[in-house]
Design a protein around this motif. Structure first.
Motif, PDB file in Angstrom:
ATOM      1  N   PHE A 112      58.885  21.657  54.177  1.00 46.88           N
ATOM      2  CA  PHE A 112      59.613  21.780  53.098  1.00 46.88           C
ATOM      3  C   PHE A 112      60.017  20.126  52.578  1.00 46.88           C
ATOM      4  O   PHE A 112      59.869  19.641  51.527  1.00 46.88           O
ATOM      5  N   LEU A 113      60.784  19.773  53.443  1.00 46.22           N
ATOM      6  CA  LEU A 113      61.421  18.447  53.199  1.00 46.22           C
ATOM      7  C   LEU A 113      60.198  17.184  53.043  1.00 46.22           C
ATOM      8  O   LEU A 113      60.484  16.353  52.275  1.00 46.22           O
ATOM      9  N   GLU A 114      59.177  17.396  53.988  1.00 46.36           N
ATOM     10  CA  GLU A 114      58.185  16.409  53.874  1.00 46.36           C
ATOM     11  C   GLU A 114      57.516  16.246  52.430  1.00 46.36           C
ATOM     12  O   GLU A 114      57.149  15.494  52.104  1.00 46.36           O
ATOM     13  N   ALA A 163      76.281   9.326  46.254  1.00 44.18           N
ATOM     14  CA  ALA A 163      76.454  10.490  46.922  1.00 44.18           C
ATOM     15  C   ALA A 163      75.345  10.664  47.992  1.00 44.18           C
ATOM     16  O   ALA A 163      75.674  11.274  48.963  1.00 44.18           O
ATOM     17  N   CYS A 164      74.120  10.406  47.456  1.00 40.52           N
ATOM     18  CA  CYS A 164      72.953  10.623  48.308  1.00 40.52           C
ATOM     19  C   CYS A 164      73.136   9.712  49.635  1.00 40.52           C
ATOM     20  O   CYS A 164      72.776  10.267  50.714  1.00 40.52           O
ATOM     21  N   HIS A 165      73.303   8.423  49.301  1.00 38.60           N
ATOM     22  CA  HIS A 165      73.512   7.477  50.625  1.00 38.60           C
ATOM     23  C   HIS A 165      74.596   7.792  51.551  1.00 38.60           C
ATOM     24  O   HIS A 165      74.495   7.801  52.545  1.00 38.60           O
ATOM     25  N   VAL A 200      76.101  10.559  56.578  1.00 38.26           N
ATOM     26  CA  VAL A 200      76.721  11.660  57.543  1.00 38.26           C
ATOM     27  C   VAL A 200      75.419  12.211  58.289  1.00 38.26           C
ATOM     28  O   VAL A 200      75.782  12.834  59.336  1.00 38.26           O
ATOM     29  N   CYS A 201      74.527  12.393  57.638  1.00 38.27           N
ATOM     30  CA  CYS A 201      73.106  13.150  57.988  1.00 38.27           C
ATOM     31  C   CYS A 201      72.783  12.390  59.600  1.00 38.27           C
ATOM     32  O   CYS A 201      72.453  12.881  60.462  1.00 38.27           O
ATOM     33  N   ARG A 202      72.835  10.974  59.478  1.00 37.61           N
ATOM     34  CA  ARG A 202      72.453  10.273  60.669  1.00 37.61           C
ATOM     35  C   ARG A 202      73.623  10.553  61.647  1.00 37.61           C
ATOM     36  O   ARG A 202      73.279  10.578  62.889  1.00 37.61           O
ATOM     37  N   LEU A 211      65.890  15.350  57.054  1.00 32.93           N
ATOM     38  CA  LEU A 211      66.831  15.370  56.039  1.00 32.93           C
ATOM     39  C   LEU A 211      67.393  13.957  55.746  1.00 32.93           C
ATOM     40  O   LEU A 211      67.484  13.691  54.387  1.00 32.93           O
ATOM     41  N   SER A 212      67.442  13.366  56.532  1.00 29.80           N
ATOM     42  CA  SER A 212      68.182  11.848  56.180  1.00 29.80           C
ATOM     43  C   SER A 212      66.972  11.144  55.421  1.00 29.80           C
ATOM     44  O   SER A 212      67.456  10.435  54.568  1.00 29.80           O
ATOM     45  N   ASP A 213      65.786  11.219  55.943  1.00 30.60           N
ATOM     46  CA  ASP A 213      64.712  10.614  54.970  1.00 30.60           C
ATOM     47  C   ASP A 213      64.476  11.136  53.620  1.00 30.60           C
ATOM     48  O   ASP A 213      64.634  10.280  52.625  1.00 30.60           O
TER      49      ASP A 213
END
Length: 180
Positions: A90-92, A119-121, A126-128, A154-156
């Protein structure tokens, strides 16, 4: 039911399955980070972004609840909720669709431009960190490979979403130019 239970007043908490651990346990660092990340995704949804992205973020937030529950569950005691290869796919698909509308990435970009892009960055970083905490946890406790893949992807997704929102806002990416 009251929000407070007083059972954690001495620095421990119960995992799903009842085992009590210290609140600074590697497992709590991992699923607490997932909770933090989920809140950042909620913040991104609060901006005026395309409905398609809002729907994607809601789906991702639901999967993050599954990821957090898996990390909080004592594996030999209870059946875990499924995080699947389809969740990664789904993410890909979302990344690939956004990438089709973006210029090829030929340089590093500086985060920022508008609040929703920033906010995305922030969510990406945070995801990393969450990914690193999950890897820490996996050195002590078995973690399903699909969870690591999902958080990595998700980080990508969040990086590409930041680029896409910046383009949608009519902004140019600010290239990182190394000092000579």
């Amino acid at each position: 039911m009251k929000v407070y239970t007083k059972t954690g007043d001495k620095g421990t908490t119960a995992l799903i399955g009842g085992t009590r651990v210290a609140k600074n346990n590697v497992r709590l660092e991992a699923y607490g980070g997932v909770d933090e990340l989920n809140s950042h995704l909620g913040m991104i949804r609060s901006y005026p972004i395309a409905a398609e992205h809002v729907e994607q973020l809601i789906e991702i937030q639901n999967v993050l609840f599954v990821v957090g529950a898996n990390l909080a569950t004592v594996s030999n005691m209870l059946k875990k909720l499924p995080c699947t290869d389809e969740d990664v796919a789904f993410l890909e698909r979302a990344i690939d669709k956004m990438d089709e509308e973006l210029p090829p990435l030929q340089y590093f970009v500086l985060p920022g431009g508008r609040p929703e892009v920033s906010a995305c960055h922030i969510a990406r970083t945070v995801c990393r960190r969450v990914e690193r905490r999950i890897i820490d946890m996996s050195e002590e406790i078995e973690v399903e490979d699909v969870i690591v893949r999902y958080v990595n992807r998700l980080s990508d997704y969040l990086f590409v979403l930041g680029r896409k929102l910046e383009k949608d806002c009519g902004l140019e990416e600010v290239k990182w130019v190394p000092r000579s």
